[in-house]
Design a protein around this motif. Structure first.
Motif, short mmCIF file in Angstrom:
data_model
loop_
_atom_site.label_atom_id
_atom_site.label_comp_id
_atom_site.label_asym_id
_atom_site.label_seq_id
_atom_site.Cartn_x
_atom_site.Cartn_y
_atom_site.Cartn_z
N ILE A 20 71.75 -31.60 32.66
CA ILE A 20 70.95 -32.02 34.00
C ILE A 20 71.20 -33.34 33.92
CG2 ILE A 20 68.81 -32.38 34.97
CD1 ILE A 20 67.97 -29.46 34.28
N GLY A 21 71.49 -33.97 35.14
CA GLY A 21 71.35 -35.36 35.36
C GLY A 21 70.51 -35.47 36.73
N PHE A 22 70.54 -36.88 37.27
CA PHE A 22 69.81 -37.32 38.25
C PHE A 22 70.63 -37.76 39.33
CE2 PHE A 22 66.34 -36.56 35.20
CZ PHE A 22 65.62 -35.97 35.90
N ARG A 23 70.81 -37.37 40.75
CA ARG A 23 71.56 -37.98 41.28
C ARG A 23 70.50 -38.89 42.32
NH1 ARG A 23 76.56 -35.90 41.90
NH2 ARG A 23 76.87 -33.79 40.75
N TYR A 24 71.24 -40.07 42.98
CA TYR A 24 70.53 -40.78 43.85
C TYR A 24 70.51 -40.00 45.12
CZ TYR A 24 69.38 -44.39 47.05
OH TYR A 24 68.60 -45.28 48.19
N ALA A 25 69.27 -40.03 45.76
CA ALA A 25 68.95 -39.15 47.11
C ALA A 25 68.16 -39.86 47.84
CB ALA A 25 68.57 -37.99 46.75
N GLU A 26 68.21 -39.76 49.32
CA GLU A 26 67.12 -40.37 50.19
C GLU A 26 66.52 -39.10 50.95
OE1 GLU A 26 68.95 -43.33 52.26
OE2 GLU A 26 68.83 -44.84 50.47
N ASN A 27 65.25 -39.19 51.23
CA ASN A 27 64.59 -38.03 52.16
C ASN A 27 64.22 -38.65 53.44
OD1 ASN A 27 63.27 -36.15 53.24
ND2 ASN A 27 61.70 -36.15 51.71
N GLN A 39 62.87 -42.57 52.07
CA GLN A 39 62.65 -43.13 50.85
C GLN A 39 63.60 -42.51 49.55
OE1 GLN A 39 58.71 -42.18 49.43
NE2 GLN A 39 58.32 -43.88 48.60
N ASP A 40 63.83 -43.28 48.66
CA ASP A 40 64.93 -42.84 47.69
C ASP A 40 64.32 -42.06 46.58
OD1 ASP A 40 64.22 -45.71 47.39
OD2 ASP A 40 64.72 -45.10 45.06
N PHE A 41 64.72 -41.17 46.01
CA PHE A 41 64.30 -40.33 44.98
C PHE A 41 65.32 -40.09 44.13
CE2 PHE A 41 65.06 -35.96 46.17
CZ PHE A 41 65.26 -36.25 47.46
N CYS A 42 65.09 -39.35 42.88
CA CYS A 42 66.02 -39.01 42.04
C CYS A 42 65.91 -37.31 42.12
CB CYS A 42 66.44 -39.69 40.68
SG CYS A 42 64.69 -39.38 39.65
N LEU A 43 67.17 -36.84 42.37
CA LEU A 43 67.29 -35.32 42.47
C LEU A 43 67.73 -34.54 41.14
CD1 LEU A 43 67.25 -32.94 44.55
CD2 LEU A 43 69.61 -33.38 45.18
N ALA A 44 67.12 -33.94 40.54
CA ALA A 44 67.61 -33.21 39.44
C ALA A 44 68.80 -32.30 39.85
CB ALA A 44 66.61 -32.37 38.93
N ALA A 45 69.78 -32.45 39.07
CA ALA A 45 70.91 -31.67 39.36
C ALA A 45 71.88 -31.24 38.06
CB ALA A 45 72.10 -32.53 40.18
N TYR A 46 72.33 -30.00 37.72
CA TYR A 46 73.06 -29.78 36.90
C TYR A 46 74.31 -30.35 36.94
CZ TYR A 46 69.60 -25.94 35.94
OH TYR A 46 68.53 -25.44 35.86
N CYS A 47 74.74 -31.14 35.82
CA CYS A 47 76.13 -31.63 35.76
C CYS A 47 77.19 -30.65 36.01
CB CYS A 47 76.26 -32.40 34.57
SG CYS A 47 75.05 -33.83 34.36
N GLY A 48 76.96 -29.51 35.50
CA GLY A 48 77.95 -28.58 35.51
C GLY A 48 78.05 -27.76 36.90
N GLU A 49 77.74 -26.43 36.72
CA GLU A 49 77.59 -25.54 37.94
C GLU A 49 76.27 -25.95 38.51
OE1 GLU A 49 80.10 -21.76 36.65
OE2 GLU A 49 77.94 -21.43 37.25
N SER A 50 76.49 -26.50 39.68
CA SER A 50 75.08 -27.07 40.15
C SER A 50 74.36 -26.45 41.41
CB SER A 50 75.30 -28.62 40.35
OG SER A 50 75.71 -28.55 41.78
N PHE A 51 73.25 -26.46 41.35
CA PHE A 51 72.48 -26.00 42.59
C PHE A 51 72.85 -26.75 43.84
CE2 PHE A 51 68.77 -28.47 40.84
CZ PHE A 51 68.59 -29.29 42.02
N ILE A 52 73.25 -27.89 43.29
CA ILE A 52 73.89 -28.84 44.79
C ILE A 52 74.77 -28.23 45.27
CG2 ILE A 52 75.01 -30.88 45.07
CD1 ILE A 52 72.80 -32.22 44.04
N ASP A 53 75.74 -27.42 44.36
CA ASP A 53 76.84 -26.87 45.06
C ASP A 53 76.52 -25.71 45.72
OD1 ASP A 53 78.97 -27.49 42.33
OD2 ASP A 53 78.81 -28.50 43.97
N ALA A 54 75.60 -25.07 45.43
CA ALA A 54 74.96 -23.68 46.11
C ALA A 54 74.40 -24.51 47.52
CB ALA A 54 73.83 -23.15 45.16
N CYS A 55 73.57 -25.48 47.37
CA CYS A 55 72.87 -26.11 48.57
C CYS A 55 74.11 -26.12 49.64
CB CYS A 55 72.32 -27.36 48.21
SG CYS A 55 70.72 -26.95 47.20
#
Ligand SMILES: [Zn+2]
Length: 93
Positions: free
Chosen positions: A57-64, A70-86
């Motif tokens: 897991i890493g954290f990506r820079y994100a804004e809402n 406002q910026d926050f850090c989005l937890a993301a798997y570095c491998g197969e990620s839920f980000i890809d699913a999103c």
């Protein structure tokens, strides 16, 4: 709501990509730096590894946008990620 499309990651300069937040968070569309070479993302995984070497897991820079970008850090798997699913989810309009 109109979402600004030209927001840039302050860490790597990549254009932030709009994507749907994870369903459990209740967020709408969020803007995320999806650059795997982003120093913020790479640095975050080093930090995580100090605590849990098995973690992917890493954290990506994100804004809402719903929260005044406002910026926050989005937890993301570095491998197969839920980000890809999103991403796949947000492509199906
Ligand atoms: Zn970045």
């Amino acid at each position: 709501m109109e979402i600004e499309k030209d927001r840039k990651c302050p860490h790597c300069g990549s254009t932030l990509q709009p994507m749907e937040g994870p369903p459990e968070t209740g967020w709408g569309i969020i803007l995320v730096c999806d650059n795997n070479q982003c120093p913020y993302f790479l640095g975050s995984n080093d930090t995580v590894h100090e605590f849990n070497p098995e973690s992917a897991i890493g954290f990506r820079y994100a804004e809402n946008p719903d929260n005044g970008y406002q910026d926050f850090c989005l937890a993301a798997y570095c491998g197969e990620s839920f980000i890809d699913a999103c991403k796949e989810g947000s492509d199906k309009k």
